[in-house]
Design a protein around this motif. Structure first.
Motif, PDB file in Angstrom:
ATOM      1  N   SER A   1      41.592  54.341  43.847  1.00 40.70           N
ATOM      2  CA  SER A   1      42.979  54.315  44.311  1.00 40.70           C
ATOM      3  C   SER A   1      43.714  53.102  43.736  1.00 40.70           C
ATOM      4  O   SER A   1      43.131  52.045  43.495  1.00 40.70           O
ATOM      5  CB  SER A   1      43.028  54.291  45.839  1.00 40.70           C
ATOM      6  N   TYR A   2      45.003  53.259  43.537  1.00 44.48           N
ATOM      7  CA  TYR A   2      45.833  52.237  42.891  1.00 44.48           C
ATOM      8  C   TYR A   2      46.112  51.078  43.842  1.00 44.48           C
ATOM      9  O   TYR A   2      46.408  51.280  45.027  1.00 44.48           O
ATOM     10  CB  TYR A   2      47.143  52.874  42.436  1.00 44.48           C
ATOM     11  N   ILE A   3      46.021  49.834  43.306  1.00 46.17           N
ATOM     12  CA  ILE A   3      46.369  48.644  44.085  1.00 46.17           C
ATOM     13  C   ILE A   3      47.596  47.958  43.497  1.00 46.17           C
ATOM     14  O   ILE A   3      48.585  47.723  44.187  1.00 46.17           O
ATOM     15  CB  ILE A   3      45.194  47.635  44.138  1.00 46.17           C
ATOM     16  N   SER A   4      47.533  47.641  42.187  1.00 50.30           N
ATOM     17  CA  SER A   4      48.625  46.876  41.595  1.00 50.30           C
ATOM     18  C   SER A   4      48.623  47.056  40.081  1.00 50.30           C
ATOM     19  O   SER A   4      47.715  47.669  39.507  1.00 50.30           O
ATOM     20  CB  SER A   4      48.480  45.391  41.944  1.00 50.30           C
ATOM     21  N   THR A   5      49.668  46.487  39.445  1.00 49.68           N
ATOM     22  CA  THR A   5      49.805  46.520  37.990  1.00 49.68           C
ATOM     23  C   THR A   5      49.959  45.097  37.470  1.00 49.68           C
ATOM     24  O   THR A   5      50.604  44.257  38.111  1.00 49.68           O
ATOM     25  CB  THR A   5      51.033  47.354  37.576  1.00 49.68           C
ATOM     26  N   GLY A   6      49.355  44.826  36.321  1.00 51.89           N
ATOM     27  CA  GLY A   6      49.484  43.512  35.709  1.00 51.89           C
ATOM     28  C   GLY A   6      49.359  43.600  34.205  1.00 51.89           C
ATOM     29  O   GLY A   6      49.426  44.692  33.633  1.00 51.89           O
ATOM     30  N   ARG A   7      49.150  42.426  33.561  1.00 46.10           N
ATOM     31  CA  ARG A   7      48.976  42.400  32.110  1.00 46.10           C
ATOM     32  C   ARG A   7      47.848  41.442  31.748  1.00 46.10           C
ATOM     33  O   ARG A   7      47.640  40.424  32.425  1.00 46.10           O
ATOM     34  CB  ARG A   7      50.258  41.968  31.400  1.00 46.10           C
ATOM     35  N   ILE A   8      47.128  41.778  30.656  1.00 47.68           N
ATOM     36  CA  ILE A   8      46.104  40.882  30.126  1.00 47.68           C
ATOM     37  C   ILE A   8      46.838  39.737  29.434  1.00 47.68           C
ATOM     38  O   ILE A   8      47.506  39.948  28.415  1.00 47.68           O
ATOM     39  CB  ILE A   8      45.177  41.607  29.132  1.00 47.68           C
ATOM     40  N   GLN A   9      46.726  38.527  30.002  1.00 47.75           N
ATOM     41  CA  GLN A   9      47.562  37.423  29.543  1.00 47.75           C
ATOM     42  C   GLN A   9      46.915  36.623  28.413  1.00 47.75           C
ATOM     43  O   GLN A   9      47.528  36.360  27.385  1.00 47.75           O
ATOM     44  CB  GLN A   9      47.870  36.488  30.723  1.00 47.75           C
ATOM     45  N   SER A  10      45.633  36.216  28.605  1.00 46.52           N
ATOM     46  CA  SER A  10      44.975  35.349  27.620  1.00 46.52           C
ATOM     47  C   SER A  10      43.479  35.318  27.907  1.00 46.52           C
ATOM     48  O   SER A  10      43.043  35.656  29.012  1.00 46.52           O
ATOM     49  CB  SER A  10      45.551  33.927  27.685  1.00 46.52           C
TER      50      SER A  10
END
Length: 477
Positions: A434-443
């Protein structure tokens, strides 16, 4: 002198099971016969069945009706598919046996290609009095039950026989009402003619017979035989012995031409303005699945593809359009009716945008009681779009730094391998998916393949225990 004064032409396809009486009906109704009608060919006469498209005409209420007599034998379905490109309405011919396997297939074809249908009950003189009327009504009831499952719920079912008084006249009235107004004709656009036969007439030279699919043609026009990429010039135009200066979309014509060395191999082809139409080996089409087709429609399937007067095989790839790209779909059942299909052909064809396309499985046993028609649609584009699949790659959340930053691992073993993922969107999922959140691969974080994730929205630390980091990667096929 040639003249423009020719009646409006309406093309009627006569479809039905073998020996249902289609050719006999055409002979009964017609007042003008073409060189290709009433099973004149030696092959048809020796076998006793229609093997090719036959053309004849009659006039009703100052309008010309061209009857396109289609073969009824199951093995000749591809010839019937050729006729579907030129007809305005269908007469479904049913004999005393009622709806048979090939009748049903013709009914499906009519559903795909026209909004107008009339059912002709033939050979009704085989029912003897005093039970004839009763048997005809019983047959009408059975046919009505079949039609109730189609879009043709309210069509007329008319008995017609040369041996039963007044039936011909009643049928002609019904035929006139079948197309109450004028079919939509557009004289503009690039000329395109579907040629069905080509032969030499002594004293006149080469003659091509066919139907104008698009635009207007005139005496003196130079046209290209698209399949051969050779040109010819129109010397004369006739429609059932009426001379014409020009012909437009929908007209049935015989063209006397010059510039041909030989007529060999000129059959089931197309004429157009020189250089305008070129054979292609792939195109994109819309798709309307035919509900009676029982085989799975899966990307990569190879089926028969009929467009205009041409039938070949092609490989289908289903996708959902997304801008200039398309998202791969494994099966047509996975998506709504807006699916598109990339068709990659084994033989090059002429397929102008807007052309109707029928996809079928002609190598199925014609004696089996199963529908061979799979898809129906129209050409929307040429070439091959960029089609992609989504590839999924997963890692894990190791720990929470704060409400906007996480540390993840498991996408690759080293920080160098992370470079291709930097800046990509990722989804944080619970263990159950189930979906929790969205983000981005930063470094990268260190040298062992760990990485920083920046979240789009703040969240509580407890939300991320044992959670999954999922990347969705676009891979073109």
């Amino acid at each position: 002198m040639p003249t423009h004064a020719v009646p409006e032409n309406i093309n009627i396809g006569l479809l039905g099971h073998v020996d249902a009486g289609k050719t006999t009906l055409a002979r009964l109704l017609s007042t003008h016969a073409s060189t290709a009608c009433f099973d004149k060919s030696p092959q048809s006469q020796s076998r006793g069945i229609t093997l090719d498209l036959g053309f004849s005409s009659l006039s009703i209420s100052s309008r010309q009706f061209t009857l396109v007599d289609c073969p009824g034998h199951a093995t000749l379905l591809r010839t019937v598919l050729c006729a579907s490109a030129i007809i305005d309405a269908v007469v479904l011919v049913v004999g005393p046996e009622g709806i048979q396997t090939q009748t049903a297939e013709c009914l499906v074809l009519a559903e795909c290609t026209t909004e107008r249908l009339l059912v002709a009950l033939t050979k009704m003189d085989l029912f003897t009095e005093p039970d004839r009327s009763k048997k005809i009504e019983e047959l009408k009831t059975k046919i009505g039950k079949v039609l109730a499952a189609t879009k043709f719920k309210e069509v007329q079912v008319i008995p017609v026989s040369p041996y039963i008084e007044d039936t011909k006249e009643q049928f002609l009235v019904a035929l006139d009402r079948l197309v109450p107004g004028s079919p939509l004709r557009d004289p503009s656009g690039t000329a395109l003619v579907a040629v069905d036969h080509c032969f030499t007439v002594k004293g006149h030279g080469p003659v091509m017979t066919g139907t104008v699919l698009q635009g207007t043609i005139s005496i003196g026009d130079k046209l290209e035989i698209c399949s051969l990429q050779t040109t010819c010039k129109i010397k004369t135009i006739q429609s059932y012995k009426r001379s014409m200066n020009s012909a437009m979309q929908g007209d049935r014509v015989g063209l006397g031409v010059t510039g041909l060395v030989s007529v060999d191999g000129i059959e089931r082809t197309l004429l157009s303005i020189p250089g305008h139409q070129r054979p292609i080996d792939s195109f994109v089409m819309t798709a309307r699945p035919i509900k009676y087709y029982k085989h799975p429609l899966i990307s990569g399937v190879k089926l028969h593809v009929s467009v205009l007067h041409q039938t070949t095989t092609g490989t289908l790839t289903f996708y959902r359009a997304s801008g200039e790209e398309g998202e791969f779909i494994n099966t047509i059942e996975d998506c709504s009716s807006d699916v598109k299909v990339l068709v990659q052909l084994t033989m090059r064809v002429i397929a102008p945008p807007g052309s109707a396309v029928l996809v079928s499985k002609l190598d199925d046993d014609p004696k089996a009681k199963s529908c061979r028609l799979a898809l129906y649609g129209h050409v929307t584009g040429m070439g091959e779009p960029k089609i992609f699949r989504w590839k999924y790659k997963r890692g894990m959340v190791q720990r929470v730094v704060d409400d906007r930053r996480l540390i993840g691992y498991g996408l690759c073993p080293t920080s160098a391998g992370l470079q291709r993922f930097l800046g990509m969107e990722c989804h944080i999922l619970a263990q159950d998916g189930s979906y929790i959140s969205t983000g981005r691969i930063q470094s990268p974080f260190g040298t062992t393949g760990k990485f920083n994730i920046s979240l789009d929205h703040p969240s509580r630390a407890g939300d991320y225990s044992n959670s999954i980091v999922e990347l969705r990667i676009k891979t073109f096929i």
